[in-house]
Write a protein that holds these residues in place. Sequence first.
Motif, PDB file in Angstrom:
ATOM      1  N   MET A  56     -76.748 -53.399-104.273  1.00  0.00           N
ATOM      2  CA  MET A  56     -77.285 -52.243-104.617  1.00  0.00           C
ATOM      3  C   MET A  56     -78.573 -52.331-105.065  1.00  0.00           C
ATOM      4  O   MET A  56     -79.816 -51.700-104.682  1.00  0.00           O
ATOM      5  CB  MET A  56     -76.595 -51.568-105.702  1.00  0.00           C
ATOM      6  N   ARG A  57     -79.013 -53.522-105.623  1.00  0.00           N
ATOM      7  CA  ARG A  57     -80.278 -53.927-106.173  1.00  0.00           C
ATOM      8  C   ARG A  57     -81.141 -54.285-104.861  1.00  0.00           C
ATOM      9  O   ARG A  57     -82.241 -53.952-104.925  1.00  0.00           O
ATOM     10  CB  ARG A  57     -80.160 -55.000-107.152  1.00  0.00           C
ATOM     11  N   ALA A  58     -80.590 -54.936-104.062  1.00  0.00           N
ATOM     12  CA  ALA A  58     -81.318 -55.366-102.756  1.00  0.00           C
ATOM     13  C   ALA A  58     -81.770 -53.884-102.127  1.00  0.00           C
ATOM     14  O   ALA A  58     -83.019 -53.973-101.545  1.00  0.00           O
ATOM     15  CB  ALA A  58     -80.327 -56.185-101.798  1.00  0.00           C
ATOM     16  N   ILE A  59     -80.943 -52.824-102.014  1.00  0.00           N
ATOM     17  CA  ILE A  59     -81.472 -52.035-101.385  1.00  0.00           C
ATOM     18  C   ILE A  59     -82.343 -51.311-102.365  1.00  0.00           C
ATOM     19  O   ILE A  59     -83.761 -50.654-101.752  1.00  0.00           O
ATOM     20  CB  ILE A  59     -80.293 -50.974-101.519  1.00  0.00           C
ATOM     21  N   GLU A  60     -82.333 -51.096-103.566  1.00  0.00           N
ATOM     22  CA  GLU A  60     -83.447 -50.562-104.351  1.00  0.00           C
ATOM     23  C   GLU A  60     -84.521 -51.345-104.464  1.00  0.00           C
ATOM     24  O   GLU A  60     -85.675 -50.638-104.556  1.00  0.00           O
ATOM     25  CB  GLU A  60     -82.938 -50.656-105.676  1.00  0.00           C
ATOM     26  N   GLU A  61     -84.646 -52.680-104.240  1.00  0.00           N
ATOM     27  CA  GLU A  61     -85.725 -53.322-104.137  1.00  0.00           C
ATOM     28  C   GLU A  61     -86.461 -53.647-102.765  1.00  0.00           C
ATOM     29  O   GLU A  61     -87.322 -54.448-102.855  1.00  0.00           O
ATOM     30  CB  GLU A  61     -85.518 -54.694-104.743  1.00  0.00           C
ATOM     31  N   SER A  62     -85.917 -52.789-101.903  1.00  0.00           N
ATOM     32  CA  SER A  62     -86.596 -52.915-100.422  1.00  0.00           C
ATOM     33  C   SER A  62     -87.818 -52.040-100.197  1.00  0.00           C
ATOM     34  O   SER A  62     -87.482 -50.648-101.033  1.00  0.00           O
ATOM     35  CB  SER A  62     -85.600 -52.913 -99.521  1.00  0.00           C
ATOM     36  N   ARG A  63     -88.397 -51.965 -99.219  1.00  0.00           N
ATOM     37  CA  ARG A  63     -89.524 -51.216 -99.133  1.00  0.00           C
ATOM     38  C   ARG A  63     -88.884 -50.263 -98.212  1.00  0.00           C
ATOM     39  O   ARG A  63     -89.663 -48.904 -97.959  1.00  0.00           O
ATOM     40  CB  ARG A  63     -91.030 -51.803 -98.667  1.00  0.00           C
ATOM     41  N   VAL A  64     -88.155 -50.797 -97.021  1.00  0.00           N
ATOM     42  CA  VAL A  64     -87.871 -49.956 -95.798  1.00  0.00           C
ATOM     43  C   VAL A  64     -86.302 -50.449 -95.535  1.00  0.00           C
ATOM     44  O   VAL A  64     -85.989 -51.407 -95.848  1.00  0.00           O
ATOM     45  CB  VAL A  64     -88.697 -50.515 -94.504  1.00  0.00           C
ATOM     46  N   ALA A  65     -85.523 -49.752 -95.191  1.00  0.00           N
ATOM     47  CA  ALA A  65     -84.006 -49.781 -94.770  1.00  0.00           C
ATOM     48  C   ALA A  65     -84.110 -49.308 -93.402  1.00  0.00           C
ATOM     49  O   ALA A  65     -84.628 -48.401 -93.099  1.00  0.00           O
ATOM     50  CB  ALA A  65     -83.048 -48.848 -95.613  1.00  0.00           C
ATOM     51  N   ILE A  66     -83.439 -50.335 -92.422  1.00  0.00           N
ATOM     52  CA  ILE A  66     -83.067 -50.131 -91.165  1.00  0.00           C
ATOM     53  C   ILE A  66     -81.843 -49.868 -91.017  1.00  0.00           C
ATOM     54  O   ILE A  66     -81.035 -50.950 -91.571  1.00  0.00           O
ATOM     55  CB  ILE A  66     -83.768 -51.345 -90.342  1.00  0.00           C
ATOM     56  N   ILE A  67     -81.119 -48.599 -90.742  1.00  0.00           N
ATOM     57  CA  ILE A  67     -79.580 -48.526 -90.291  1.00  0.00           C
ATOM     58  C   ILE A  67     -79.518 -48.700 -88.905  1.00  0.00           C
ATOM     59  O   ILE A  67     -79.929 -47.872 -88.084  1.00  0.00           O
ATOM     60  CB  ILE A  67     -79.408 -47.263 -90.961  1.00  0.00           C
ATOM     61  N   ILE A  68     -78.532 -49.753 -88.831  1.00  0.00           N
ATOM     62  CA  ILE A  68     -78.144 -49.652 -87.191  1.00  0.00           C
ATOM     63  C   ILE A  68     -76.698 -49.067 -87.162  1.00  0.00           C
ATOM     64  O   ILE A  68     -75.835 -49.548 -87.176  1.00  0.00           O
ATOM     65  CB  ILE A  68     -78.019 -51.283 -86.693  1.00  0.00           C
ATOM     66  N   PHE A  69     -76.825 -47.891 -86.565  1.00  0.00           N
ATOM     67  CA  PHE A  69     -75.868 -47.056 -86.286  1.00  0.00           C
ATOM     68  C   PHE A  69     -75.137 -47.590 -84.939  1.00  0.00           C
ATOM     69  O   PHE A  69     -75.926 -47.710 -83.856  1.00  0.00           O
ATOM     70  CB  PHE A  69     -76.030 -45.646 -86.340  1.00  0.00           C
ATOM     71  N   SER A  70     -73.756 -47.880 -84.934  1.00  0.00           N
ATOM     72  CA  SER A  70     -73.119 -48.509 -83.850  1.00  0.00           C
ATOM     73  C   SER A  70     -71.730 -47.926 -83.980  1.00  0.00           C
ATOM     74  O   SER A  70     -71.327 -46.909 -84.779  1.00  0.00           O
ATOM     75  CB  SER A  70     -72.912 -50.044 -83.831  1.00  0.00           C
ATOM     76  N   GLU A  71     -70.876 -48.198 -82.849  1.00  0.00           N
ATOM     77  CA  GLU A  71     -69.694 -47.195 -82.376  1.00  0.00           C
ATOM     78  C   GLU A  71     -68.938 -47.556 -83.777  1.00  0.00           C
ATOM     79  O   GLU A  71     -68.306 -46.521 -84.389  1.00  0.00           O
ATOM     80  CB  GLU A  71     -68.929 -47.636 -81.480  1.00  0.00           C
ATOM     81  N   ASP A  72     -68.488 -48.740 -84.592  1.00  0.00           N
ATOM     82  CA  ASP A  72     -67.954 -48.817 -85.625  1.00  0.00           C
ATOM     83  C   ASP A  72     -68.433 -48.748 -86.882  1.00  0.00           C
ATOM     84  O   ASP A  72     -67.746 -49.028 -87.961  1.00  0.00           O
ATOM     85  CB  ASP A  72     -67.113 -50.168 -85.440  1.00  0.00           C
ATOM     86  N   TYR A  73     -69.684 -48.300 -87.080  1.00  0.00           N
ATOM     87  CA  TYR A  73     -70.300 -48.467 -88.322  1.00  0.00           C
ATOM     88  C   TYR A  73     -69.651 -47.514 -89.406  1.00  0.00           C
ATOM     89  O   TYR A  73     -69.346 -47.903 -90.497  1.00  0.00           O
ATOM     90  CB  TYR A  73     -71.658 -47.852 -88.188  1.00  0.00           C
ATOM     91  N   ALA A  74     -69.105 -46.295 -88.968  1.00  0.00           N
ATOM     92  CA  ALA A  74     -68.510 -45.347 -89.872  1.00  0.00           C
ATOM     93  C   ALA A  74     -67.014 -45.678 -90.302  1.00  0.00           C
ATOM     94  O   ALA A  74     -66.297 -45.386 -91.229  1.00  0.00           O
ATOM     95  CB  ALA A  74     -68.430 -43.941 -89.433  1.00  0.00           C
ATOM     96  N   SER A  75     -66.469 -46.690 -89.735  1.00  0.00           N
ATOM     97  CA  SER A  75     -65.219 -47.254 -90.013  1.00  0.00           C
ATOM     98  C   SER A  75     -65.299 -48.121 -91.095  1.00  0.00           C
ATOM     99  O   SER A  75     -64.392 -48.595 -91.870  1.00  0.00           O
ATOM    100  CB  SER A  75     -64.440 -47.964 -88.852  1.00  0.00           C
ATOM    101  N   SER A  76     -66.371 -48.512 -91.643  1.00  0.00           N
ATOM    102  CA  SER A  76     -66.696 -49.719 -92.573  1.00  0.00           C
ATOM    103  C   SER A  76     -66.906 -48.808 -93.875  1.00  0.00           C
ATOM    104  O   SER A  76     -68.105 -48.278 -94.123  1.00  0.00           O
ATOM    105  CB  SER A  76     -67.788 -50.626 -92.419  1.00  0.00           C
ATOM    106  N   ARG A  77     -66.123 -48.929 -94.986  1.00  0.00           N
ATOM    107  CA  ARG A  77     -66.375 -48.282 -96.332  1.00  0.00           C
ATOM    108  C   ARG A  77     -67.654 -48.859 -96.982  1.00  0.00           C
ATOM    109  O   ARG A  77     -68.498 -48.209 -97.337  1.00  0.00           O
ATOM    110  CB  ARG A  77     -65.241 -48.383 -97.157  1.00  0.00           C
ATOM    111  N   TRP A  78     -67.945 -50.165 -96.716  1.00  0.00           N
ATOM    112  CA  TRP A  78     -68.943 -50.731 -97.205  1.00  0.00           C
ATOM    113  C   TRP A  78     -70.554 -50.072 -96.510  1.00  0.00           C
ATOM    114  O   TRP A  78     -71.288 -49.853 -97.035  1.00  0.00           O
ATOM    115  CB  TRP A  78     -69.145 -52.291 -96.817  1.00  0.00           C
ATOM    116  N   CYS A  79     -70.281 -49.953 -95.298  1.00  0.00           N
ATOM    117  CA  CYS A  79     -71.384 -49.568 -94.557  1.00  0.00           C
ATOM    118  C   CYS A  79     -71.772 -47.909 -95.116  1.00  0.00           C
ATOM    119  O   CYS A  79     -73.007 -47.642 -95.199  1.00  0.00           O
ATOM    120  CB  CYS A  79     -71.147 -49.295 -93.235  1.00  0.00           C
TER     121      CYS A  79
END
Length: 155
Positions: A56-79
């Motif tokens: 969570m801190r790594a997300i907060e401490e980033s300037r940009v987030a790239i989200i790579i949506f792929s077929e199974d992305y939404a099957s992951s609770r982590w994603c």
Amino acid sequence: MASSKKNYHVFVSFRGTDVRNNFLSHLYAALDQNGIFTFLDSEELRKGKQISPSLMRAIEESRVAIIIFSEDYASSRWCLDELVKIMECKAQKELIVLPVFNKVEPREVRGGREAYRRAIAKHEIKFGKNSEKVKRWKKALLNAGSLSGWYISDG
């Protein structure tokens, strides 16, 4: 109050099984060659059932987030948990969010079509159709899927 210090240039959210050995490796190499400090989470290293505070801190401490949506992305609770955090930081901390639609169309991500609909249906069975967690995931998918991004259909 959380620190506004930015340790990473880019945080990449992805489903490893879908993109690790093709698109992601090329993206990471291009970012690295240009001196862009990138955080890649390794699903294999995850322990427990919740995203770690360090992630969570790594997300907060980033300037940009790239989200790579792929077929199974939404099957992951982590994603999906990463996605919720990314969209929160977009709203609250001016995180720049760049979606990449890798062999899925933005409308599938936004509207819960095909693989995304099936993945959300499974989460609803596990957590309950009206659970706050699933509602947050759906809202984050709708909002992120509505952002302007790139569509990649092959390689």
